[in-house]
Scaffold this motif. Structure first.
Motif, PDB file in Angstrom:
ATOM      1  N   SER A 101       1.979   7.012  -6.562  1.00 26.61           N
ATOM      2  CA  SER A 101       0.863   7.656  -6.972  1.00 26.61           C
ATOM      3  C   SER A 101       1.394   9.367  -6.163  1.00 26.61           C
ATOM      4  O   SER A 101       1.362  10.261  -7.223  1.00 26.61           O
ATOM      5  CB  SER A 101      -0.794   7.584  -6.095  1.00 26.61           C
ATOM      6  OG  SER A 101      -1.748   8.566  -6.268  1.00 26.61           O
TER       7      SER A 101
ATOM      8  N   LEU B 105      -3.357   6.319  -8.717  1.00 24.38           N
ATOM      9  CA  LEU B 105      -4.282   5.566  -7.046  1.00 24.38           C
ATOM     10  C   LEU B 105      -5.044   7.124  -5.845  1.00 24.38           C
ATOM     11  O   LEU B 105      -3.764   7.396  -5.586  1.00 24.38           O
ATOM     12  CB  LEU B 105      -4.074   5.039  -6.902  1.00 24.38           C
ATOM     13  CG  LEU B 105      -3.558   3.680  -7.750  1.00 24.38           C
ATOM     14  CD1 LEU B 105      -2.567   2.387  -6.515  1.00 24.38           C
ATOM     15  CD2 LEU B 105      -4.495   3.120  -8.326  1.00 24.38           C
ATOM     16  N   THR B 106      -6.429   6.560  -5.973  1.00 25.53           N
ATOM     17  CA  THR B 106      -6.627   6.999  -4.332  1.00 25.53           C
ATOM     18  C   THR B 106      -6.660   6.531  -3.794  1.00 25.53           C
ATOM     19  O   THR B 106      -5.515   4.781  -3.809  1.00 25.53           O
ATOM     20  CB  THR B 106      -8.605   6.943  -4.078  1.00 25.53           C
ATOM     21  OG1 THR B 106      -8.807   5.629  -4.646  1.00 25.53           O
ATOM     22  CG2 THR B 106      -9.156   8.089  -5.928  1.00 25.53           C
TER      23      THR B 106
ATOM     24  N   LEU C 191      -7.219  -1.757  -1.733  1.00 27.04           N
ATOM     25  CA  LEU C 191      -7.714  -2.358  -2.150  1.00 27.04           C
ATOM     26  C   LEU C 191      -6.203  -3.041  -3.669  1.00 27.04           C
ATOM     27  O   LEU C 191      -6.171  -4.306  -3.262  1.00 27.04           O
ATOM     28  CB  LEU C 191      -8.676  -2.004  -2.879  1.00 27.04           C
ATOM     29  CG  LEU C 191      -9.348  -3.263  -3.749  1.00 27.04           C
ATOM     30  CD1 LEU C 191      -9.324  -4.280  -2.776  1.00 27.04           C
ATOM     31  CD2 LEU C 191     -10.474  -2.919  -4.406  1.00 27.04           C
ATOM     32  N   GLY C 192      -5.879  -2.256  -3.889  1.00 27.52           N
ATOM     33  CA  GLY C 192      -4.514  -2.599  -4.706  1.00 27.52           C
ATOM     34  C   GLY C 192      -3.583  -3.794  -3.845  1.00 27.52           C
ATOM     35  O   GLY C 192      -2.947  -4.430  -4.286  1.00 27.52           O
TER      36      GLY C 192
ATOM     37  N   GLU D 212       1.091  -1.221   0.141  1.00 27.26           N
ATOM     38  CA  GLU D 212       0.029  -0.117  -0.115  1.00 27.26           C
ATOM     39  C   GLU D 212       0.725   0.952   0.427  1.00 27.26           C
ATOM     40  O   GLU D 212       0.845   2.292  -0.781  1.00 27.26           O
ATOM     41  CB  GLU D 212      -1.081  -0.018   0.707  1.00 27.26           C
ATOM     42  CG  GLU D 212      -1.489   1.030   1.618  1.00 27.26           C
ATOM     43  CD  GLU D 212      -2.943   1.163   2.323  1.00 27.26           C
ATOM     44  OE1 GLU D 212      -2.742   2.360   3.124  1.00 27.26           O
ATOM     45  OE2 GLU D 212      -3.105   0.018   3.144  1.00 27.26           O
TER      46      GLU D 212
ATOM     47  N   ARG E 116     -11.010   4.239 -18.028  1.00 28.93           N
ATOM     48  CA  ARG E 116     -12.057   4.712 -17.204  1.00 28.93           C
ATOM     49  C   ARG E 116     -12.828   5.520 -18.759  1.00 28.93           C
ATOM     50  O   ARG E 116     -12.498   6.169 -19.327  1.00 28.93           O
ATOM     51  CB  ARG E 116     -11.440   4.918 -16.403  1.00 28.93           C
ATOM     52  CG  ARG E 116     -10.732   3.777 -15.429  1.00 28.93           C
ATOM     53  CD  ARG E 116     -10.542   4.679 -13.716  1.00 28.93           C
ATOM     54  NE  ARG E 116      -9.930   3.672 -12.834  1.00 28.93           N
ATOM     55  CZ  ARG E 116      -9.049   4.655 -12.109  1.00 28.93           C
ATOM     56  NH1 ARG E 116      -8.606   5.719 -12.282  1.00 28.93           N
ATOM     57  NH2 ARG E 116      -8.866   3.602 -11.029  1.00 28.93           N
TER      58      ARG E 116
ATOM     59  N   LYS F 163      -7.712   5.013  -1.470  1.00 31.24           N
ATOM     60  CA  LYS F 163      -8.760   3.620  -1.529  1.00 31.24           C
ATOM     61  C   LYS F 163      -8.457   2.561  -2.329  1.00 31.24           C
ATOM     62  O   LYS F 163      -7.889   1.230  -1.950  1.00 31.24           O
ATOM     63  CB  LYS F 163     -10.468   3.774  -1.130  1.00 31.24           C
ATOM     64  CG  LYS F 163     -10.331   4.145   0.434  1.00 31.24           C
ATOM     65  CD  LYS F 163     -12.332   4.072   0.035  1.00 31.24           C
ATOM     66  CE  LYS F 163     -13.143   4.416   1.474  1.00 31.24           C
ATOM     67  NZ  LYS F 163     -13.958   4.446   1.837  1.00 31.24           N
ATOM     68  N   GLU F 164      -8.029   3.499  -2.839  1.00 30.95           N
ATOM     69  CA  GLU F 164      -7.655   2.603  -4.692  1.00 30.95           C
ATOM     70  C   GLU F 164      -6.254   1.534  -4.125  1.00 30.95           C
ATOM     71  O   GLU F 164      -6.115   0.453  -4.643  1.00 30.95           O
ATOM     72  CB  GLU F 164      -7.631   3.243  -5.931  1.00 30.95           C
ATOM     73  CG  GLU F 164      -8.955   3.273  -6.047  1.00 30.95           C
ATOM     74  CD  GLU F 164      -9.046   4.321  -7.549  1.00 30.95           C
ATOM     75  OE1 GLU F 164     -10.060   3.830  -8.457  1.00 30.95           O
ATOM     76  OE2 GLU F 164      -7.887   5.609  -8.133  1.00 30.95           O
TER      77      GLU F 164
END
Length: 219
Positions: free
Chosen positions: A155, A162-163, A169-170, A148, A214, A165-166
């Protein structure tokens, strides 16, 4: 981003005071236990069988551990220590995609080297006593936290988008997907070399399985 935590280590008591001898004997126990746990399962394996597989008497075994669950805990702890030791080599590459790729490679290579240990850990962790299980689960979160922080660093450096939260999760994606090499080895190793698996999985983790963009992103 989740802060780095320090787990309270579960104590495995020993009547022996020589730390080097404790490490040597417990290493023998771990190797013997992993083989038996894979073949028979944790509950069907006895401490006497572990002692025999390790090459010493049941009396000697109990000089270094107190219960069969202690041995399972030592297997789990060994995994996390090894992953942490290997990934700590990459501190100078924090915040770079190259560093992230190296971390994924080292992680999967560790799984390859300890595939039986990883399989035993996830099959049998539920058998640990509460204090040991809490420690193991916290170490699992710490391992995810390593990735993380790497993702968040990339980032922040502008190498990926990436946020928070992303990134969280990543990190779990990396942990779980990498472990396929142990859990699905019966299929994957017939079709991919270790190098191919690492390269293709890293590409999918960083770019997505389908490579879809996206909405609103430029081509």
């Amino acid at each position: 981003m989740t802060g780095k935590k320090t787990s309270v280590r579960h104590e495995v008591k020993s009547s022996v005071k020589d730390e080097s001898l404790i490490e040597k004997r417990r290493d023998q126990m771990i190797r013997g236990a992993v083989k038996l746990f894979r073949e028979k399962g944790f509950h069907r394996t006895t401490t006497r069988e572990i002692a025999k597989e390790a090459g010493f008497s049941i009396g000697t075994l109990y000089e270094y551990i107190r219960t069969k669950e202690d041995v399972l805990y030592l297997v789990c702890d060994r995994i996390y220590e090894e992953v942490n030791d290997r990934l700590s080599q990459l501190a100078e590459k924090q915040g770079t995609v190259d560093g992230l790729k190296d971390a994924i490679r080292l992680y999967i290579e560790t799984i390859n080297d300890m595939d039986d240990e990883f399989t035993v850990m996830y099959q049998e962790t539920k058998s640990l006593p509460k204090t040991a299980l809490s420690y193991v689960l916290e170490k699992e979160l710490e391992m995810a936290g390593l990735f993380e922080r790497m993702l968040a660093g990339c980032s922040e450096a502008g190498e990926i988008r990436l946020t928070e939260k992303e990134a969280r999760l990543g990190a779990h994606h990396i942990i779980v997907q990498g472990q396929m090499w142990a859990f699905r080895r019966w299929a994957l190793r017939k079709q991919f070399t270790l190098g191919e698996f690492i390269e293709m999985l890293t590409d999918q983790l960083l770019h997505g399985v389908a490579g879809l963009q996206r909405e609103g992103e430029a081509t």
